[in-house]
Design a protein around this motif. Sequence first.
Motif, PDB file in Angstrom:
ATOM      1  N   LEU A  22       0.779  -1.227  -0.020  1.00  0.00           N
ATOM      2  CA  LEU A  22      -0.202  -0.053   0.050  1.00  0.00           C
ATOM      3  C   LEU A  22       0.950   1.324  -0.202  1.00  0.00           C
ATOM      4  N   PHE A  23       1.474   1.654   1.028  1.00  0.00           N
ATOM      5  CA  PHE A  23       2.525   2.491   1.062  1.00  0.00           C
ATOM      6  C   PHE A  23       3.590   2.731   0.350  1.00  0.00           C
ATOM      7  N   GLY A  24       4.162   1.317  -0.196  1.00  0.00           N
ATOM      8  CA  GLY A  24       5.284   1.416  -0.992  1.00  0.00           C
ATOM      9  C   GLY A  24       4.580   1.814  -2.310  1.00  0.00           C
ATOM     10  N   GLY A  25       3.488   1.267  -2.758  1.00  0.00           N
ATOM     11  CA  GLY A  25       2.890   1.578  -4.092  1.00  0.00           C
ATOM     12  C   GLY A  25       2.636   3.112  -4.312  1.00  0.00           C
ATOM     13  N   MET A  26       2.197   3.454  -2.853  1.00  0.00           N
ATOM     14  CA  MET A  26       1.843   5.277  -3.046  1.00  0.00           C
ATOM     15  C   MET A  26       3.581   5.946  -3.214  1.00  0.00           C
ATOM     16  N   LEU A  27       4.360   5.581  -2.699  1.00  0.00           N
ATOM     17  CA  LEU A  27       5.425   6.085  -2.956  1.00  0.00           C
ATOM     18  C   LEU A  27       6.223   5.842  -4.345  1.00  0.00           C
TER      19      LEU A  27
ATOM     20  N   ILE B 112      -2.347 -13.259  -9.217  1.00  0.00           N
ATOM     21  CA  ILE B 112      -1.440 -14.330  -8.538  1.00  0.00           C
ATOM     22  C   ILE B 112      -1.637 -14.749  -7.021  1.00  0.00           C
ATOM     23  N   ASP B 113      -1.593 -13.745  -6.241  1.00  0.00           N
ATOM     24  CA  ASP B 113      -1.898 -13.906  -4.937  1.00  0.00           C
ATOM     25  C   ASP B 113      -3.248 -13.039  -4.406  1.00  0.00           C
ATOM     26  N   TRP B 114      -4.380 -13.833  -4.631  1.00  0.00           N
ATOM     27  CA  TRP B 114      -5.790 -13.047  -4.193  1.00  0.00           C
ATOM     28  C   TRP B 114      -5.835 -12.687  -2.795  1.00  0.00           C
ATOM     29  N   GLY B 115      -6.187 -11.707  -2.350  1.00  0.00           N
ATOM     30  CA  GLY B 115      -6.336 -11.230  -1.020  1.00  0.00           C
ATOM     31  C   GLY B 115      -7.756 -10.933  -0.732  1.00  0.00           C
ATOM     32  N   GLY B 116      -8.814 -10.515  -1.695  1.00  0.00           N
ATOM     33  CA  GLY B 116     -10.117 -10.312  -1.571  1.00  0.00           C
ATOM     34  C   GLY B 116     -10.235  -8.786  -2.272  1.00  0.00           C
ATOM     35  N   LEU B 117     -11.662  -8.696  -2.539  1.00  0.00           N
ATOM     36  CA  LEU B 117     -11.719  -7.307  -3.047  1.00  0.00           C
ATOM     37  C   LEU B 117     -11.449  -6.161  -2.371  1.00  0.00           C
ATOM     38  N   ASP B 118     -11.663  -6.214  -0.963  1.00  0.00           N
ATOM     39  CA  ASP B 118     -11.573  -5.226  -0.290  1.00  0.00           C
ATOM     40  C   ASP B 118     -10.317  -4.598  -0.119  1.00  0.00           C
ATOM     41  N   MET B 119      -9.158  -5.571  -0.243  1.00  0.00           N
ATOM     42  CA  MET B 119      -7.687  -5.257  -0.452  1.00  0.00           C
ATOM     43  C   MET B 119      -7.488  -4.573  -1.826  1.00  0.00           C
ATOM     44  N   LEU B 120      -7.962  -5.231  -2.954  1.00  0.00           N
ATOM     45  CA  LEU B 120      -7.919  -4.631  -4.372  1.00  0.00           C
ATOM     46  C   LEU B 120      -8.364  -3.478  -3.993  1.00  0.00           C
ATOM     47  N   ALA B 121      -9.781  -2.957  -3.706  1.00  0.00           N
ATOM     48  CA  ALA B 121     -10.297  -1.794  -3.664  1.00  0.00           C
ATOM     49  C   ALA B 121      -9.534  -0.797  -3.228  1.00  0.00           C
ATOM     50  N   MET B 122      -8.925  -1.085  -1.968  1.00  0.00           N
ATOM     51  CA  MET B 122      -8.204   0.015  -1.129  1.00  0.00           C
ATOM     52  C   MET B 122      -6.961   0.433  -1.890  1.00  0.00           C
ATOM     53  N   HIS B 123      -6.455  -0.530  -2.679  1.00  0.00           N
ATOM     54  CA  HIS B 123      -4.792  -0.342  -3.346  1.00  0.00           C
ATOM     55  C   HIS B 123      -5.102   0.713  -4.652  1.00  0.00           C
TER      56      HIS B 123
END
Length: 256
Positions: A7-12, A49-60
Amino acid sequence: MNLLYSLFGGMLLTAALYGGLRYLRVGNFWAAVAASGGVSLAYIVYAIIDWGGLDMLAMHLVAYPTVAVVLAQLYDTRKAQALHWAPKLIVALFLAVSVLFGGLAYISSHGLPQAVAQWFLPGAQGKNLHTGFAGVVAHSEEAAKGIGQHLKVEHALAQLGWQIDVQGLNGLESGQAQTVVVQLQDRAGLGIEQARVSLALGRPGQPAGQAETLAATGGGRYQAHLPPHQAGAWVAYLRIEAGGQGIELEHTVEVR
């Protein structure tokens, strides 16, 4: 991947890509689109590849474009005057919500870092703290059956008459392999031989990882070497099959 990094790494990374494109004299609008789109697309591929759920996808997928929009508004050279305070307030609100949401999501599955937890829990030095959210469960119909399933497992275990002793799960250390031993006995206290015992760990509310098969060492004793896991809250899934009967147990563990 650790939520803190994704999350934060992707934002950076979005901010870094935007800055690099602007340095190459790419237009403000297209720099923001390319930066957020590239990082978002990369995360979508990873999520498949490594599904963590729709909530995780939406947050990112909300966090990355938000950073790009903020940068595009702040560094739009076409504007002759400073940005009005109202858009600044909205941008600050979105950034605060993103940080808060990401922080709570991280704590829910990983728990508070040991150093931070000691601020709120005096005298907790050297103790195994469980600061993850107890309410984090799988998002499925099976989650509503949790209490009934727990009672069913207890009844099944009483009917089987098995005595199960698990050693090694309470001493898991981050980044270190750990030997786990399961002692399996019948009602008379005799070791149960030729049983199939497997153990898997998964994050709360997420699918379990690859199961490890425990090798029999004699006398109803089974053991395996668990690979290193990241720090935080985990759920251990223990599956035992013997004599044509089987049972699956769940137990929350903490990797320090």
